[in-house]
Scaffold this motif. Structure first.
Motif, PDB file in Angstrom:
ATOM      1  N   SER A 119      28.472  83.138 -19.137  1.00 48.04           N
ATOM      2  CA  SER A 119      27.158  83.322 -18.512  1.00 48.04           C
ATOM      3  C   SER A 119      27.230  83.063 -17.013  1.00 48.04           C
ATOM      4  N   MET A 120      28.008  82.059 -16.624  1.00 46.93           N
ATOM      5  CA  MET A 120      28.172  81.754 -15.214  1.00 46.93           C
ATOM      6  C   MET A 120      28.813  82.926 -14.472  1.00 46.93           C
ATOM      7  N   LYS A 121      29.847  83.496 -15.070  1.00 49.27           N
ATOM      8  CA  LYS A 121      30.527  84.629 -14.454  1.00 49.27           C
ATOM      9  C   LYS A 121      29.602  85.848 -14.378  1.00 49.27           C
ATOM     10  N   MET A 122      28.765  86.021 -15.381  1.00 52.07           N
ATOM     11  CA  MET A 122      27.828  87.137 -15.373  1.00 52.07           C
ATOM     12  C   MET A 122      26.850  87.034 -14.212  1.00 52.07           C
ATOM     13  N   ARG A 129      28.005  93.047 -14.749  1.00 52.43           N
ATOM     14  CA  ARG A 129      28.789  92.247 -15.699  1.00 52.43           C
ATOM     15  C   ARG A 129      28.115  91.992 -17.044  1.00 52.43           C
ATOM     16  N   PHE A 130      26.902  92.485 -17.215  1.00 48.26           N
ATOM     17  CA  PHE A 130      26.208  92.177 -18.463  1.00 48.26           C
ATOM     18  C   PHE A 130      26.967  92.699 -19.679  1.00 48.26           C
ATOM     19  N   MET A 131      27.496  93.917 -19.588  1.00 52.55           N
ATOM     20  CA  MET A 131      28.163  94.511 -20.737  1.00 52.55           C
ATOM     21  C   MET A 131      29.530  93.877 -21.019  1.00 52.55           C
ATOM     22  N   MET A 135      28.129  90.088 -23.024  1.00 50.08           N
ATOM     23  CA  MET A 135      28.471  90.286 -24.430  1.00 50.08           C
ATOM     24  C   MET A 135      29.427  89.198 -24.931  1.00 50.08           C
ATOM     25  N   LEU A 136      30.359  88.794 -24.086  1.00 49.50           N
ATOM     26  CA  LEU A 136      31.287  87.718 -24.455  1.00 49.50           C
ATOM     27  C   LEU A 136      30.537  86.399 -24.630  1.00 49.50           C
ATOM     28  N   SER A 142      27.392  83.030 -30.872  1.00 45.88           N
ATOM     29  CA  SER A 142      27.310  83.405 -32.289  1.00 45.88           C
ATOM     30  C   SER A 142      28.369  82.673 -33.108  1.00 45.88           C
ATOM     31  N   LYS A 143      29.576  82.561 -32.564  1.00 44.36           N
ATOM     32  CA  LYS A 143      30.644  81.837 -33.254  1.00 44.36           C
ATOM     33  C   LYS A 143      30.292  80.353 -33.375  1.00 44.36           C
ATOM     34  N   ALA A 144      29.704  79.787 -32.327  1.00 42.86           N
ATOM     35  CA  ALA A 144      29.297  78.381 -32.376  1.00 42.86           C
ATOM     36  C   ALA A 144      28.260  78.162 -33.467  1.00 42.86           C
ATOM     37  N   ALA A 145      27.315  79.091 -33.576  1.00 45.99           N
ATOM     38  CA  ALA A 145      26.242  78.966 -34.579  1.00 45.99           C
ATOM     39  C   ALA A 145      26.795  79.021 -36.004  1.00 45.99           C
TER      40      ALA A 145
END
Length: 213
Positions: A119-122, A129-131, A135-136, A142-145
């Protein structure tokens, strides 16, 4: 037999002392990180945590907090519009997070930081950089959840994204506040695995809920 018993007892005592010393210095550094006000303080703390990790070799938490200190530095700079520095800070955080992840695989707390790094890099160039980074970031969260669905920091980051995303792109301040409330409710019952495990985030949820109209 007596000699073996004394040797074992000595080994246990040394191990206990070392763990107590580690816990003490880590607790002191974590407290300082929570109180840090400047990017310079957070840089110093990140370096301190990394040195502890290099010394301990098998502990993931020093590298986790080294990465987290860098991320918090980036977030402070982000708030003042200094976006050009974020890529370098994200790289610093990634180096330490990679070390933490190598020592503790399938760890939701590490995936949460991974989301924050993307998110920081975005934020350096959101449109471009959104795509990629966006997305990353979503994938990491999602993996954390899946690993720790009741972790309040997951709901907190979901709340941030929803609250600050314009409505035309799927955001909602109302839904964001609902997620901040969910995070706060989770904080009330969530138990860290150890006294050194992450506990951050509750204050932010309280802040946004206190500020709502």
């Amino acid at each position: 037999m007596k000699k073996l018993f004394l040797t074992t007892l000595l080994a246990i005592s040394v191990s206990t002392f070392a763990q107590t010393a580690f816990d003490k210095v880590m607790t002191e550094k974590i407290t300082k990180m929570e109180q840090a006000q400047t990017p310079e303080e957070l840089t110093a703390l990140s370096n301190d945590f990394a040195r502890i990790g290099d010394k301990e070799k098998t502990q993931w938490l020093p590298y986790y907090y080294a990465a987290h200190s860098s991320i918090e530095k980036g977030r402070k700079l982000m708030r003042t519009g200094k976006l050009t520095e974020l890529d370098a800070i994200a790289a610093e955080a990634q180096t330490n997070l990679d070390k933490a992840s190598a020592l503790s695989k399938d760890n939701a707390e590490n995936m949460i930081l991974q989301k924050m790094i993307h998110s920081m890099k975005m934020m350096v160039d959101p449109q471009a950089r959104f795509m990629s980074e966006g997305m990353l970031a979503a994938d990491a969260l999602s993996k954390a959840a899946k690993l720790d669905p009741e972790n309040p920091r997951i709901s907190l980051l979901q709340a941030e994204d929803t609250y600050f995303t314009p409505e035309q792109f799927g955001g909602s301040k109302t839904k964001g506040l609902e997620l901040f409330q969910k995070s706060l409710d989770q904080f009330k019952v969530y138990k860290p695995k150890t006294t050194l495990d992450p506990t951050w985030g509750k204050g932010e949820a309280e802040y946004f809920l206190a500020s709502k109209p």
